[in-house]
Motif scaffolding. Structure first.
Motif, PDB file in Angstrom:
ATOM      1  N   GLN A 265       0.837  -1.208   0.000  1.00 48.43           N
ATOM      2  CA  GLN A 265       0.000   0.000   0.000  1.00 48.43           C
ATOM      3  C   GLN A 265       0.868   1.253   0.000  1.00 48.43           C
ATOM      4  OE1 GLN A 265      -2.690  -0.364   3.356  1.00 48.43           O
ATOM      5  NE2 GLN A 265      -4.271  -1.249   2.052  1.00 48.43           N
ATOM      6  N   ALA A 266       0.311   2.305  -0.498  1.00 50.67           N
ATOM      7  CA  ALA A 266       1.016   3.583  -0.485  1.00 50.67           C
ATOM      8  C   ALA A 266       1.424   3.928   0.941  1.00 50.67           C
ATOM      9  CB  ALA A 266       0.127   4.676  -1.063  1.00 50.67           C
ATOM     10  N   GLY A 267       2.647   4.428   1.063  1.00 54.49           N
ATOM     11  CA  GLY A 267       3.186   4.742   2.373  1.00 54.49           C
ATOM     12  C   GLY A 267       3.972   3.608   2.999  1.00 54.49           C
TER      13      GLY A 267
ATOM     14  N   THR B  60      12.100  -7.502 -10.941  1.00 57.02           N
ATOM     15  CA  THR B  60      11.100  -7.914  -9.957  1.00 57.02           C
ATOM     16  C   THR B  60      10.020  -6.839  -9.908  1.00 57.02           C
ATOM     17  OG1 THR B  60      10.747  -8.674  -7.672  1.00 57.02           O
ATOM     18  CG2 THR B  60      12.338  -6.891  -7.984  1.00 57.02           C
ATOM     19  N   GLN B  61       8.777  -7.277  -9.886  1.00 61.82           N
ATOM     20  CA  GLN B  61       7.645  -6.351  -9.959  1.00 61.82           C
ATOM     21  C   GLN B  61       7.340  -5.739  -8.591  1.00 61.82           C
ATOM     22  OE1 GLN B  61       5.524  -5.462 -12.727  1.00 61.82           O
ATOM     23  NE2 GLN B  61       4.797  -3.942 -11.231  1.00 61.82           N
ATOM     24  N   VAL B  62       7.192  -4.444  -8.598  1.00 57.72           N
ATOM     25  CA  VAL B  62       6.740  -3.720  -7.406  1.00 57.72           C
ATOM     26  C   VAL B  62       5.445  -2.996  -7.778  1.00 57.72           C
ATOM     27  CG1 VAL B  62       7.230  -1.824  -5.823  1.00 57.72           C
ATOM     28  CG2 VAL B  62       9.045  -3.441  -6.450  1.00 57.72           C
ATOM     29  N   THR B  63       4.409  -3.246  -7.011  1.00 55.68           N
ATOM     30  CA  THR B  63       3.125  -2.608  -7.249  1.00 55.68           C
ATOM     31  C   THR B  63       2.701  -1.898  -5.978  1.00 55.68           C
ATOM     32  OG1 THR B  63       2.504  -4.323  -8.831  1.00 55.68           O
ATOM     33  CG2 THR B  63       0.737  -2.932  -7.963  1.00 55.68           C
ATOM     34  N   VAL B  64       2.431  -0.607  -6.100  1.00 49.74           N
ATOM     35  CA  VAL B  64       2.015   0.197  -4.957  1.00 49.74           C
ATOM     36  C   VAL B  64       0.568   0.619  -5.176  1.00 49.74           C
ATOM     37  CG1 VAL B  64       2.515   2.191  -3.519  1.00 49.74           C
ATOM     38  CG2 VAL B  64       4.384   1.019  -4.717  1.00 49.74           C
TER      39      VAL B  64
END
Length: 120
Positions: A13-15, A114-118
């Motif tokens: 999550q954001a933050g 590597t995938q980062v999803t926020v």
């Protein structure tokens, strides 16, 4: 020959925070400048940060400065990207890269990413 394998990506999550790792199989790892890049869908690859072979010098793009840090453990031949205060715009595939030659900014070897999803 250098092989790089990233890990640690995921959904956050954001933050929130994530730490990416880049495990390298390389001789003389401590003499290799390592960098992180990222690429979001439909966008060009973007420089994130770089760390010198000794780890004494780091530099970051303005978009992540103050939120991301890079460190390395030369005994483990691993580089880390600590990402804090993540934002949705940090969503991307993150790649580590190795500069084994003398040309600054010329990266010879790349990991698979590597995938980062926020999420917002």
């Amino acid at each position: 020959q250098v092989q790089l394998v990233e890990s640690g990506g995921g959904l956050v999550q954001a933050g929130g925070s994530l730490r990416l790792s880049c495990a390298a199989s390389a001789r003389r790892f401590s003499s290799i400048t390592m960098a992180w890049f990222r690429q979001a869908p439909g966008k060009e690859r973007q420089f994130v940060g770089v760390i010198s072979g000794s780890g004494a010098i780091t530099r970051f793009s303005d978009s992540v400065k103050g939120r991301f840090t890079i460190s390395r453990d030369n005994a483990k031949t691993t580089v880390y990207l600590q990402m804090n205060s993540l934002k949705p715009e940090d969503t991307a595939v993150y790649f580590c890269a190795a500069q084994t030659g003398l040309t600054v900014g010329r990266y010879d070897y790349w990991g698979q990413g590597t995938q980062v999803t926020v999420s917002s």
